[in-house]
Design a protein around this motif. Sequence first.
Motif, short mmCIF file in Angstrom:
data_model
loop_
_atom_site.label_atom_id
_atom_site.label_comp_id
_atom_site.label_asym_id
_atom_site.label_seq_id
_atom_site.Cartn_x
_atom_site.Cartn_y
_atom_site.Cartn_z
N ASP A 122 3.75 14.28 -12.00
CA ASP A 122 3.94 14.28 -13.46
C ASP A 122 2.80 15.04 -14.14
OD1 ASP A 122 5.22 13.49 -15.85
OD2 ASP A 122 3.76 11.87 -16.09
N LYS B 155 0.83 -1.20 0.00
CA LYS B 155 0.00 0.00 0.00
C LYS B 155 0.88 1.26 0.00
CE LYS B 155 -3.90 1.78 2.51
NZ LYS B 155 -4.50 1.86 3.81
N ALA C 215 3.90 5.70 -5.64
CA ALA C 215 3.77 5.71 -7.11
C ALA C 215 2.71 6.73 -7.53
CB ALA C 215 3.41 4.31 -7.61
N GLN C 216 1.61 6.78 -6.78
CA GLN C 216 0.54 7.73 -7.10
C GLN C 216 1.05 9.17 -6.98
OE1 GLN C 216 -2.57 6.91 -8.31
NE2 GLN C 216 -2.56 9.12 -8.71
N LYS C 217 1.88 9.43 -6.00
CA LYS C 217 2.43 10.79 -5.81
C LYS C 217 3.28 11.19 -7.02
CE LYS C 217 2.40 11.27 -0.81
NZ LYS C 217 3.13 11.03 0.43
N ARG D 164 3.89 1.55 -1.11
CA ARG D 164 4.53 1.69 -2.44
C ARG D 164 3.54 2.28 -3.44
NH1 ARG D 164 9.45 -1.55 -3.48
NH2 ARG D 164 10.44 -1.51 -1.43
N ALA D 165 2.28 1.84 -3.37
CA ALA D 165 1.25 2.33 -4.30
C ALA D 165 1.02 3.84 -4.07
CB ALA D 165 -0.05 1.56 -4.11
N ILE D 166 1.04 4.25 -2.81
CA ILE D 166 0.86 5.68 -2.51
C ILE D 166 2.04 6.49 -3.08
CG2 ILE D 166 0.82 7.38 -0.61
CD1 ILE D 166 -0.78 5.22 1.01
N SER E 118 2.91 10.02 -10.10
CA SER E 118 1.96 10.25 -11.21
C SER E 118 1.32 11.63 -11.08
CB SER E 118 0.85 9.19 -11.22
OG SER E 118 1.42 7.95 -11.41
N ASP E 119 0.92 11.97 -9.85
CA ASP E 119 0.29 13.28 -9.62
C ASP E 119 1.27 14.41 -9.95
OD1 ASP E 119 -1.89 11.88 -8.77
OD2 ASP E 119 -1.61 12.31 -6.63
#
Length: 182
Positions: free
Chosen positions: A171, A158, A164-166, A160-162, A168-169
């Motif tokens: 970017d 979880k 990765a999302q940061k 790691r997913a957070i 993407s955001d």
Amino acid sequence: MKRKTNCEGGNMQQISVAIIMGSISDEKKMKDCKDVLDEFGVPCEYTVASAHRTPEKTRNFVRSRETNGCKVFICGAGAAAHLAGAVAAITTKPVIGVPLSGSSSTGINGLDALFSTVQMPSGIPVATVALDGAKNAAHLAIEILAIGDEDLHHKLEKARAIMAQKVSDADAELHEKWGKGK
Ligand code: RP5
């Protein structure tokens, strides 16, 4: 005043990680380590114990925590930082070393601690993280514990997913700012 630890008060918790720092002057940097462990709900114990100033205390702490089921030791020290190596000599549990900068007056900025921690002779390993890498020491300890703990493993996924999302955001925000495709 009697020091309170996680093991007191009849509410005996299994302590899997022990943090040792060579001096109270290391506290600020090593606090990051405890904070990450707290975020993941991993109880830890901590002490100030020096390999050269209090060798007996260091040995007794490691031996007693090992007996009580501690699975990973995290050691932070600066200067001629032999603490992690000394602890690794006492236990066969994994030892993570955090070389700390800022404690030497020689102007070599933690290179002394880095080499002292990372360059362990074969057979007595210290898993060394970056200079002042107290957060990664906690992450690595959690990864070691997660090998046998499904809940902890999910928490890591979880987290790691957070992360990765940061990225993407960030970017998306960058493209918004600079103009898409330009
Ligand atoms: C090391 O020496 C400690 O880990 C600390 O980083 C450094 C300096 O210690 P103090 O002189 O500030 O106690 O043993």
